[in-house]
Design an enzyme around this catalytic site. Structure first.
Site, PDB file in Angstrom:
ATOM      1  N   GLN A  31     112.783  60.420  40.402  1.00 45.59           N
ATOM      2  CA  GLN A  31     114.454  60.451  40.593  1.00 45.59           C
ATOM      3  C   GLN A  31     114.035  61.374  42.366  1.00 45.59           C
ATOM      4  OE1 GLN A  31     114.997  62.173  36.424  1.00 45.59           O
ATOM      5  NE2 GLN A  31     113.657  63.059  36.784  1.00 45.59           N
ATOM      6  N   HIS A  62     123.352  73.782  26.440  1.00 44.71           N
ATOM      7  CA  HIS A  62     122.391  73.819  25.479  1.00 44.71           C
ATOM      8  C   HIS A  62     122.333  75.150  24.947  1.00 44.71           C
ATOM      9  CE1 HIS A  62     120.534  74.119  30.489  1.00 44.71           C
ATOM     10  NE2 HIS A  62     120.195  73.131  29.246  1.00 44.71           N
ATOM     11  N   ASP A 153     116.447  66.042  25.063  1.00 43.15           N
ATOM     12  CA  ASP A 153     118.083  66.481  26.167  1.00 43.15           C
ATOM     13  C   ASP A 153     117.581  65.573  27.358  1.00 43.15           C
ATOM     14  OD1 ASP A 153     118.783  68.210  28.123  1.00 43.15           O
ATOM     15  OD2 ASP A 153     117.450  70.155  27.984  1.00 43.15           O
ATOM     16  N   THR A 155     117.990  62.397  30.869  1.00 41.10           N
ATOM     17  CA  THR A 155     119.254  62.247  32.081  1.00 41.10           C
ATOM     18  C   THR A 155     119.965  61.258  30.781  1.00 41.10           C
ATOM     19  OG1 THR A 155     116.886  61.202  32.353  1.00 41.10           O
ATOM     20  CG2 THR A 155     118.161  63.126  33.858  1.00 41.10           C
ATOM     21  N   PRO A 160     113.249  56.278  33.615  1.00 39.58           N
ATOM     22  CA  PRO A 160     112.184  56.891  32.656  1.00 39.58           C
ATOM     23  C   PRO A 160     112.860  57.319  31.611  1.00 39.58           C
ATOM     24  CG  PRO A 160     112.391  58.573  34.775  1.00 39.58           C
ATOM     25  CD  PRO A 160     113.474  57.445  35.249  1.00 39.58           C
TER      26      PRO A 160
HETATM   27  N1  SAM Z   1     121.535  68.984  30.446  1.00 40.50           N
HETATM   28  C1  SAM Z   1     121.803  67.146  31.006  1.00 40.50           C
HETATM   29  C2  SAM Z   1     121.763  66.131  31.266  1.00 40.50           C
HETATM   30  O1  SAM Z   1     122.302  65.770  29.962  1.00 40.50           O
HETATM   31  O2  SAM Z   1     122.020  65.736  32.239  1.00 40.50           O
HETATM   32  C3  SAM Z   1     119.154  66.587  30.983  1.00 40.50           C
HETATM   33  C4  SAM Z   1     119.184  67.664  31.197  1.00 40.50           C
HETATM   34  S1  SAM Z   1     117.328  67.414  31.667  1.00 40.50           S
HETATM   35  C5  SAM Z   1     117.111  68.224  33.318  1.00 40.50           C
HETATM   36  C6  SAM Z   1     117.054  65.795  31.999  1.00 40.50           C
HETATM   37  C7  SAM Z   1     115.789  65.476  31.894  1.00 40.50           C
HETATM   38  O3  SAM Z   1     115.317  64.578  31.304  1.00 40.50           O
HETATM   39  C8  SAM Z   1     114.899  65.153  33.134  1.00 40.50           C
HETATM   40  O4  SAM Z   1     114.385  66.793  33.467  1.00 40.50           O
HETATM   41  C9  SAM Z   1     114.320  63.821  33.033  1.00 40.50           C
HETATM   42  O5  SAM Z   1     113.160  63.976  33.937  1.00 40.50           O
HETATM   43  C10 SAM Z   1     113.170  63.881  31.781  1.00 40.50           C
HETATM   44  N2  SAM Z   1     113.917  62.813  31.320  1.00 40.50           N
HETATM   45  C11 SAM Z   1     114.043  61.588  31.628  1.00 40.50           C
HETATM   46  N3  SAM Z   1     112.867  60.585  31.352  1.00 40.50           N
HETATM   47  C12 SAM Z   1     112.017  61.335  30.442  1.00 40.50           C
HETATM   48  C13 SAM Z   1     110.994  60.417  29.234  1.00 40.50           C
HETATM   49  N4  SAM Z   1     111.586  59.536  29.658  1.00 40.50           N
HETATM   50  N5  SAM Z   1     110.234  61.771  29.054  1.00 40.50           N
HETATM   51  C14 SAM Z   1     110.209  62.963  29.354  1.00 40.50           C
HETATM   52  N6  SAM Z   1     111.704  63.237  30.020  1.00 40.50           N
HETATM   53  C15 SAM Z   1     112.290  62.507  30.767  1.00 40.50           C
END
Ligand code: SAM
Length: 278
Positions: A31, A62, A153, A155, A160
């Site tokens: 991303q 959080h 938690d 995206t 992904p």
């Molecule tokens: N609080 C946030 C929101 O709702 O916007 C979410 C924050 S956190 C940064 C989300 C994380 O999920 C990202 O860093 C992303 O890389 C991760 N992520 C996305 N798809 C994923 C997957 N399949 N496995 C593990 N992590 C994943």
């Protein structure tokens, strides 16, 4: 010259923040990651031009994604966070007397950026109870079990993260939990993404004995009104007596909020056609 960051919160709605400074901008294998200093909301992290957190309101998200499921379980020892590479959820989980916290974040560069630019969120990465796995959470949950609480938690359901909102994934989460296990996922805005919430609620409630939606007010997320959906294998979340919960150092979550957050406005209930337990 004024500099603004804008996010499409829905096809026809944009949310903008005035920028003081751009601190970081990089395409990762997964991303586009940016960090800005803003005039109003402190420091922010964006992924693919979507706000992930601001230092001014991140505490709401959080605290709510962590303390509601952990206090519903009452004695969680082993907790898994899927996504959450900024560390805010880990920080909140570590306020509980847990023994192990596993973080599975697909994008190592989110973790590195958080260490560099968000020390108040990433401080739990160095706690001896924390283990970090830079892997896809969808595969991880198929091969790792024995968790009391699993927190998704993620995206938004794009790139992904799409598979993190599928019924197959929720089944794997169910199997990775102990018999009294609880999962919670961030499930978007009921105002802009009501159909999505209805689908996810239906999928989780077809697998877990108890499924409950709760809400929080998060100014920088679409609609400022956010949902979390909790699936519980055997503990009824509505039977928790918040009066019995211990004190915790929080700014949004409280015993009263624990009770009131499950109360849904009629427009949400009606759009979901919730069962009487919700
Ligand atoms: N609080 C946030 C929101 O709702 O916007 C979410 C924050 S956190 C940064 C989300 C994380 O999920 C990202 O860093 C992303 O890389 C991760 N992520 C996305 N798809 C994923 C997957 N399949 N496995 C593990 N992590 C994943």
């Amino acid at each position: 010259m004024e500099l603004w960051f804008s996010e499409y919160q829905s096809k026809n709605v944009r949310f903008s923040l005035r920028i003081k400074d751009m601190l970081y901008s990089r395409k990762t294998p997964y991303q586009f990651l940016s960090v800005f200093e803003t005039e109003e909301m402190g420091r922010i992290m964006t992924l693919d031009d979507v706000v992930q957190l601001t230092t001014r309101d991140e505490f709401v998200y959080h605290e709510m994604i962590s303390h509601v499921p952990l206090f519903t379980h009452r004695s969680p020892e082993k907790v898994l966070v899927i996504g959450g590479g900024d560390g805010g959820t880990i920080r909140e989980i570590l306020k509980h007397p847990v023994k192990k916290v596993h973080l599975v974040e697909i994008d190592e560069q989110v973790i590195e950026a958080s260490k560099k630019f968000f020390p108040s969120l990433s401080l739990g990465f160095s706690d001896p109870r924390t283990s970090i796995f830079c892997e896809d959470g969808i595969e991880f949950v198929k091969n790792n079990k024995g968790y009391d609480v699993i927190i998704i938690d993620s995206t938004d359901p794009l790139g992904p993260a799409v598979g993190l909102f599928s019924r197959e994934f929720y089944k794997d989460v169910f199997n990775a939990l102990n018999n009294d296990g609880i999962m919670v996922a961030q499930t978007e805005s009921p105002f802009f993404y009501g159909d999505f919430l209805k689908r996810v609620y239906g999928d989780i409630s077809s697998i877990f004995r108890f499924t409950n939606i709760y809400t929080a007010v998060i100014p920088t997320y679409p609609g400022a009104f956010w949902t979390f959906t909790m699936g519980s294998k055997s503990i009824d979340p509505t039977a928790v007596d918040p009066g019995e919960l211990p004190d915790l150092d929080t700014k949004y979550y409280s015993r009263d909020i624990h009770k009131s957050c499950f109360v849904l406005p009629p427009f949400v209930k009606e759009s979901l056609i919730l069962n009487p337990r919700a």
